[in-house]
Design an enzyme around this catalytic site. Structure first.
Site, PDB file in Angstrom:
ATOM      1  N   GLU A   1      22.767  17.300  56.858  1.00  0.00           N
ATOM      2  CA  GLU A   1      22.381  16.585  58.077  1.00  0.00           C
ATOM      3  C   GLU A   1      23.332  16.961  59.210  1.00  0.00           C
ATOM      4  OE1 GLU A   1      20.145  12.725  57.043  1.00  0.00           O
ATOM      5  OE2 GLU A   1      22.263  12.282  56.906  1.00  0.00           O
TER       6      GLU A   1
ATOM      7  N   ASN B   1      16.138   6.501  54.980  1.00  0.00           N
ATOM      8  CA  ASN B   1      17.405   5.795  55.183  1.00  0.00           C
ATOM      9  C   ASN B   1      17.179   4.782  56.304  1.00  0.00           C
ATOM     10  OD1 ASN B   1      20.001   4.966  55.643  1.00  0.00           O
ATOM     11  ND2 ASN B   1      20.732   6.929  56.455  1.00  0.00           N
TER      12      ASN B   1
ATOM     13  N   LYS C   1      19.045   2.443  57.319  1.00  0.00           N
ATOM     14  CA  LYS C   1      20.260   2.058  58.061  1.00  0.00           C
ATOM     15  C   LYS C   1      20.276   0.542  58.288  1.00  0.00           C
ATOM     16  CE  LYS C   1      20.232   6.656  59.969  1.00  0.00           C
ATOM     17  NZ  LYS C   1      20.646   7.582  61.008  1.00  0.00           N
TER      18      LYS C   1
ATOM     19  N   SER D   1      16.547  13.941  62.716  1.00  0.00           N
ATOM     20  CA  SER D   1      15.339  13.937  63.545  1.00  0.00           C
ATOM     21  C   SER D   1      14.155  14.646  62.886  1.00  0.00           C
ATOM     22  CB  SER D   1      15.636  14.521  64.931  1.00  0.00           C
ATOM     23  OG  SER D   1      16.602  13.717  65.595  1.00  0.00           O
TER      24      SER D   1
ATOM     25  N   GLY E   1      19.333  11.168  64.838  1.00  0.00           N
ATOM     26  CA  GLY E   1      18.934  10.154  65.807  1.00  0.00           C
ATOM     27  C   GLY E   1      18.899  10.648  67.245  1.00  0.00           C
TER      28      GLY E   1
ATOM     29  N   HIS F   1      27.376   9.838  54.248  1.00  0.00           N
ATOM     30  CA  HIS F   1      26.602   9.887  55.489  1.00  0.00           C
ATOM     31  C   HIS F   1      27.548   9.958  56.684  1.00  0.00           C
ATOM     32  CE1 HIS F   1      23.898   8.905  58.731  1.00  0.00           C
ATOM     33  NE2 HIS F   1      22.907   9.249  57.917  1.00  0.00           N
TER      34      HIS F   1
ATOM     35  N   GLU G   1      27.496   8.657  59.517  1.00  0.00           N
ATOM     36  CA  GLU G   1      27.819   7.382  60.182  1.00  0.00           C
ATOM     37  C   GLU G   1      28.913   6.647  59.424  1.00  0.00           C
ATOM     38  OE1 GLU G   1      23.785   5.947  60.364  1.00  0.00           O
ATOM     39  OE2 GLU G   1      23.339   7.518  61.818  1.00  0.00           O
TER      40      GLU G   1
HETATM   41  P1  PGA Z   1      17.274  10.427  61.831  1.00  0.00           P
HETATM   42  O1  PGA Z   1      18.423  10.017  60.765  1.00  0.00           O
HETATM   43  O2  PGA Z   1      16.094  10.907  61.025  1.00  0.00           O
HETATM   44  O3  PGA Z   1      16.998   9.160  62.589  1.00  0.00           O
HETATM   45  O4  PGA Z   1      17.837  11.500  62.675  1.00  0.00           O
HETATM   46  C1  PGA Z   1      18.625  10.767  59.596  1.00  0.00           C
HETATM   47  C2  PGA Z   1      19.767  10.182  58.815  1.00  0.00           C
HETATM   48  O5  PGA Z   1      20.749   9.743  59.439  1.00  0.00           O
HETATM   49  O6  PGA Z   1      19.755  10.157  57.578  1.00  0.00           O
END
Ligand code: PGA
Length: 249
Positions: free
Chosen positions: A166, A9, A11, A212, A172, A94, A96
C-alpha cells in the site's frame, strides 16, 4: 495456485447498525463457490458480533491488537482475546498505525510473532511514503520493512502471511499506483520472497494492492500477474463498490 483475496479495511468508520447491515449484505450477496476470499476488518467493537454471524463466505479479521498475553495495558486487546471470540486473522503494519500510533518495525515484529504463535493468519502491510518514491528509494524502503518485521519467520510460518503493498501516497487520496508501478513492486516482493525462502513459497503467498483501489481501477490492477487482490479502504464501506471490486478478477 495463489489465493485471490479482496479485503475491506473499515478503519474507524460505521456505527453498529450500518456496520451489521453492510456485513450481512455483503455476506448474502456472496456465493460460496466464488474463488475469491473475502475479508472484512471492522472496528474492534463489532468483532464479536460480526464473527458470531453464521456466514461462511466472509472472514472477519481484527485491525489491531497488542502483542502481550495479558495484563496492565489499558485499552488494548490481546491476540488470545481475539482468538476467544473466534477471530483468526489480523492486519499488521498498516501505515496509519505506523504513522499515528508509532508502531515501528521492532514492535511490528513482536505483533507478527504473537499472531503466528497463536495460529493467526496475517495481512502484513508495507509501502513507501511520497518523499521516498520521489527519491526513487521505494524498493529499498519496502524491502527493509519486510526484512525488519516479517522475514525472520520460517517458511512454514510464512504460509500464514498475506502481504499488502500500500503506497502511503495512494491511501485515501484518490491517487492510485499505475499498473506498472504496482506490478513492479509486487514482482519485486515476490522475488525477495524467492531469495529469502524459495520459489515454491513465493508462489504461494498472495500479494494484495491497496491505495484508492475502486471499482473503476480494480480490474486492471488485478490483471497484473503479481497482484492477487486488494486491501480496500474507502470503497469497502459500500456494498455495491466492494462487491464490484470483488468481481474484478
Ligand atoms: P483506501 O485505503 O482504499 O481508502 O485508499 C486503503 C487502506 O488503507 O487499506
Amino acid at each position: 495456485m495463489r489465493k485471490k483475496i479482496v479485503a475491506g479495511n473499515w478503519k474507524m468508520n460505521l456505527e453498529l447498525e450500518d456496520a451489521l447491515n453492510l456485513c450481512k449484505e455483503i455476506a448474502v450477496s456472496t456465493d460460496k463457490s466464488t474463488e475469491v476470499d473475502l475479508m472484512i476488518f471492522p472496528p474492534a467493537i463489532y468483532l464479536y458480533t460480526m464473527s458470531s454471524l453464521p456466514f461462511e463466505t466472509l472472514e472477519i479479521g481484527a485491525q489491531n491488537f497488542y502483542p502481550a498475553e495479558k495484563g496492565a495495558y489499558t485499552g488494548e486487546i490481546s491476540i488470545t482475546q481475539l482468538s476467544s471470540i473466534g477471530v483468526k486473522t489480523v492486519l499488521i503494519g498498516h501505515s496509519e498505525r505506523r504513522a499515528y500510533f508509532g508502531e515501528h518495525s521492532d514492535f511490528l515484529k513482536r505483533k507478527v510473532d504473537s499472531a503466528i504463535e497463536n495460529g493467526f493468519n496475517i495481512v502484513f502491510c508495507c509501502g513507501e511514503p511520497l518523499n521516498v518514491r520521489e527519491e526513487n528509494n521505494e524498493m529499498k524502503f519496502v524491502k527493509s520493512q519486510l526484512i525488519d518485521s516479517l522475514f525472520h519467520l520460517d517458511a512454514k510460518q510464512m504460509e500464514q502471511v498475506t502481504i499488502a503493498y500500500e503506497p502511503v501516497w495512494a491511501i485515501g487520496t484518490g491517487l492510485t499506483a499505475t499498473i506498472e508501478q504496482a506490478e513492479e513492486m509486487h514482482s519485486s516482493i515476490r522475488n525477495w520472497l524467492t531469495d529469502a525462502y524459495s520459489i515454491d513459497l513465493s508462489n504461494k503467498i498472495s500479494i494484495l494492492y491497496g491505495g484508492s483501489c475502486n471499482p473503476d481501477n480494480a480490474k486492471e490492477l488485478f490483471a497484473c500477474p503479481n497482484v492477487d487482490g486488494g486491501l480496500i479502504g474507502g470503497a469497502s464501506l459500500e456494498r455495491e463498490s466492494f462487491l464490484k471490486i470483488a468481481n474484478s478478477f
